[in-house]
Design a protein around this motif. Structure first.
Motif, mmCIF file in Angstrom:
data_model
loop_
_atom_site.group_PDB
_atom_site.id
_atom_site.type_symbol
_atom_site.label_atom_id
_atom_site.label_comp_id
_atom_site.label_asym_id
_atom_site.label_seq_id
_atom_site.Cartn_x
_atom_site.Cartn_y
_atom_site.Cartn_z
ATOM 1 N N MET A 270 0.844 -1.174 0.000
ATOM 2 C CA MET A 270 0.000 0.000 0.000
ATOM 3 C C MET A 270 0.889 1.237 0.000
ATOM 4 S SD MET A 270 -2.838 1.260 2.764
ATOM 5 C CE MET A 270 -4.181 0.295 2.133
ATOM 6 N N ALA A 271 0.495 2.245 -0.723
ATOM 7 C CA ALA A 271 1.251 3.483 -0.825
ATOM 8 C C ALA A 271 1.025 4.358 0.408
ATOM 9 C CB ALA A 271 0.829 4.233 -2.077
ATOM 10 N N CYS A 272 1.904 5.314 0.567
ATOM 11 C CA CYS A 272 1.768 6.306 1.631
ATOM 12 C C CYS A 272 1.574 7.655 0.959
ATOM 13 C CB CYS A 272 3.022 6.310 2.493
ATOM 14 S SG CYS A 272 2.997 7.589 3.770
ATOM 15 N N ILE A 273 0.771 8.496 1.545
ATOM 16 C CA ILE A 273 0.506 9.810 0.962
ATOM 17 C C ILE A 273 1.803 10.610 0.815
ATOM 18 C CG2 ILE A 273 0.013 11.047 3.115
ATOM 19 C CD1 ILE A 273 -1.945 11.383 -0.167
ATOM 20 N N GLU A 274 2.768 10.351 1.689
ATOM 21 C CA GLU A 274 4.034 11.069 1.641
ATOM 22 C C GLU A 274 4.820 10.775 0.366
ATOM 23 O OE1 GLU A 274 4.609 13.400 3.834
ATOM 24 O OE2 GLU A 274 2.938 12.831 5.120
ATOM 25 N N GLU A 275 4.510 9.668 -0.314
ATOM 26 C CA GLU A 275 5.215 9.291 -1.539
ATOM 27 C C GLU A 275 4.650 9.991 -2.776
ATOM 28 O OE1 GLU A 275 4.897 5.058 -1.659
ATOM 29 O OE2 GLU A 275 6.063 4.802 0.178
ATOM 30 N N LEU A 276 3.498 10.654 -2.636
ATOM 31 C CA LEU A 276 2.861 11.324 -3.765
ATOM 32 C C LEU A 276 3.251 12.795 -3.814
ATOM 33 C CD1 LEU A 276 -0.720 9.827 -3.412
ATOM 34 C CD2 LEU A 276 1.033 9.157 -5.056
ATOM 35 N N ASN A 277 3.187 13.359 -5.003
ATOM 36 C CA ASN A 277 3.444 14.780 -5.182
ATOM 37 C C ASN A 277 2.105 15.503 -5.010
ATOM 38 O OD1 ASN A 277 4.547 17.231 -5.796
ATOM 39 N ND2 ASN A 277 4.572 16.884 -8.006
ATOM 40 N N TYR A 278 1.915 16.163 -3.885
ATOM 41 C CA TYR A 278 0.637 16.796 -3.603
ATOM 42 C C TYR A 278 0.832 18.244 -3.154
ATOM 43 C CZ TYR A 278 1.922 15.782 1.237
ATOM 44 O OH TYR A 278 2.581 15.708 2.421
ATOM 45 N N GLU A 279 -0.265 18.983 -3.215
ATOM 46 C CA GLU A 279 -0.301 20.356 -2.722
ATOM 47 C C GLU A 279 -1.379 20.417 -1.647
ATOM 48 O OE1 GLU A 279 -1.653 24.785 -4.312
ATOM 49 O OE2 GLU A 279 -1.285 23.190 -5.767
ATOM 50 N N ILE A 280 -1.070 21.018 -0.527
ATOM 51 C CA ILE A 280 -2.052 21.155 0.551
ATOM 52 C C ILE A 280 -2.841 22.444 0.315
ATOM 53 C CG2 ILE A 280 -2.411 21.463 3.024
ATOM 54 C CD1 ILE A 280 0.180 19.870 3.469
ATOM 55 N N LEU A 281 -4.151 22.299 0.100
ATOM 56 C CA LEU A 281 -5.011 23.463 -0.101
ATOM 57 C C LEU A 281 -5.585 23.977 1.217
ATOM 58 C CD1 LEU A 281 -6.996 22.349 -3.281
ATOM 59 C CD2 LEU A 281 -4.913 23.704 -3.146
ATOM 60 N N LEU A 282 -5.787 23.070 2.158
ATOM 61 C CA LEU A 282 -6.316 23.432 3.477
ATOM 62 C C LEU A 282 -5.732 22.441 4.477
ATOM 63 C CD1 LEU A 282 -8.412 25.195 5.079
ATOM 64 C CD2 LEU A 282 -10.049 23.369 4.656
ATOM 65 N N GLY A 283 -5.126 22.946 5.513
ATOM 66 C CA GLY A 283 -4.504 22.056 6.486
ATOM 67 C C GLY A 283 -4.954 22.348 7.902
ATOM 68 N N ASN A 284 -4.628 21.437 8.805
ATOM 69 C CA ASN A 284 -4.944 21.585 10.219
ATOM 70 C C ASN A 284 -6.397 21.984 10.451
ATOM 71 O OD1 ASN A 284 -2.275 20.987 10.860
ATOM 72 N ND2 ASN A 284 -1.667 23.120 10.638
ATOM 73 N N SER A 285 -7.298 21.237 9.848
ATOM 74 C CA SER A 285 -8.724 21.517 9.940
ATOM 75 C C SER A 285 -9.467 20.280 10.399
ATOM 76 C CB SER A 285 -9.276 21.951 8.574
ATOM 77 O OG SER A 285 -8.581 23.080 8.115
ATOM 78 N N SER A 286 -10.734 20.468 10.704
ATOM 79 C CA SER A 286 -11.561 19.314 11.027
ATOM 80 C C SER A 286 -11.941 18.622 9.724
ATOM 81 C CB SER A 286 -12.828 19.740 11.779
ATOM 82 O OG SER A 286 -13.705 20.429 10.914
ATOM 83 N N TYR A 287 -12.363 17.385 9.840
ATOM 84 C CA TYR A 287 -12.768 16.666 8.631
ATOM 85 C C TYR A 287 -13.950 17.372 7.962
ATOM 86 C CZ TYR A 287 -14.130 13.196 5.341
ATOM 87 O OH TYR A 287 -14.447 12.587 4.163
ATOM 88 N N ARG A 288 -14.891 17.843 8.755
ATOM 89 C CA ARG A 288 -16.070 18.536 8.209
ATOM 90 C C ARG A 288 -15.652 19.795 7.442
ATOM 91 N NH1 ARG A 288 -21.760 18.605 9.600
ATOM 92 N NH2 ARG A 288 -21.156 16.877 10.914
ATOM 93 N N GLU A 289 -14.703 20.558 7.963
ATOM 94 C CA GLU A 289 -14.231 21.756 7.266
ATOM 95 C C GLU A 289 -13.600 21.391 5.923
ATOM 96 O OE1 GLU A 289 -13.060 24.781 10.899
ATOM 97 O OE2 GLU A 289 -11.659 23.168 10.391
ATOM 98 N N CYS A 290 -12.872 20.284 5.891
ATOM 99 C CA CYS A 290 -12.248 19.839 4.645
ATOM 100 C C CYS A 290 -13.310 19.459 3.614
ATOM 101 C CB CYS A 290 -11.317 18.652 4.898
ATOM 102 S SG CYS A 290 -9.835 19.090 5.833
ATOM 103 N N ALA A 291 -14.312 18.692 4.039
ATOM 104 C CA ALA A 291 -15.382 18.287 3.123
ATOM 105 C C ALA A 291 -16.155 19.513 2.635
ATOM 106 C CB ALA A 291 -16.313 17.300 3.807
ATOM 107 N N ASP A 292 -16.448 20.445 3.529
ATOM 108 C CA ASP A 292 -17.170 21.666 3.148
ATOM 109 C C ASP A 292 -16.358 22.521 2.177
ATOM 110 O OD1 ASP A 292 -19.315 20.907 4.702
ATOM 111 O OD2 ASP A 292 -18.787 22.213 6.395
ATOM 112 N N TYR A 293 -15.041 22.571 2.358
ATOM 113 C CA TYR A 293 -14.164 23.329 1.467
ATOM 114 C C TYR A 293 -14.269 22.798 0.032
ATOM 115 C CZ TYR A 293 -9.875 25.246 -0.564
ATOM 116 O OH TYR A 293 -8.975 25.889 -1.387
ATOM 117 N N ILE A 294 -14.245 21.488 -0.104
ATOM 118 C CA ILE A 294 -14.333 20.883 -1.440
ATOM 119 C C ILE A 294 -15.693 21.177 -2.064
ATOM 120 C CG2 ILE A 294 -14.401 18.681 -2.698
ATOM 121 C CD1 ILE A 294 -12.244 17.701 -0.698
#
Length: 153
Positions: free
Chosen positions: A1-25
């Motif tokens: 299984m892969a780890c997220i750290e191995e992917l090239n990603y950009e953080i659009l919103l960090g240190n948030s609750s799960y609900r805030e992340c879902a609402d942001y999207i």
């Protein structure tokens, strides 16, 4: 299984609750697909409160990512191959909290007797009935591990 750290990603919103992340999207992207916890994308199993919104921005996939050791984030990852699968997968309308969502099933297959789907729906209802959202990530994680063990046997 892969780890997220191995992917090239950009953080659009960090240190948030799960609900805030879902609402942001939901608020910032027009093309959104809903998946169940445990959905496999980029060789990762997503965890979260169902249905999990996965946004599309050009050739990028935007998803809420809950990493138990680090918290919740909204990540933007290039994913042309994953986009094709998201757009062509079979979907089923599932009602959560009085709202109908077109949800992509685990493997693109829809089955009313799917034990995985039933387990996650019941897990979601349990968390809502207990009114303890802090239990949701652990409940989903334990359920995913249990189902993977059943799948292997």
């Amino acid at each position: 299984m892969a780890c997220i750290e191995e992917l090239n990603y950009e953080i659009l919103l960090g240190n948030s609750s799960y609900r805030e992340c879902a609402d942001y999207i939901k608020a910032n992207f027009n093309e959104i697909y809903y998946v169940m916890p445990g959905y496999r994308i980029f060789d990762l199993h997503l965890i979260g409160i169902p249905p999990i919104p996965v946004g599309v921005d050009a050739e990028n996939i935007v998803l809420p990512y809950l990493k138990p050791c680090r918290g919740s984030f909204v990540l933007k990852i290039q994913g042309i191959n994953e986009l094709l699968f998201l757009r062509t997968s079979k979907k089923e309308v599932i009602e959560f909290d009085g709202i109908n969502y077109e949800v992509i099933c685990w493997d693109g297959n829809i089955c009313e007797k799917c034990p995985r789907k039933r387990a996650f729906i019941e897990g979601y209802r349990l968390v809502q009935n207990l009114k303890r959202p802090s239990l949701s990530s652990k409940l989903v994680e334990v359920t995913i591990k249990s189902l993977e063990m059943l799948r292997k046997s």
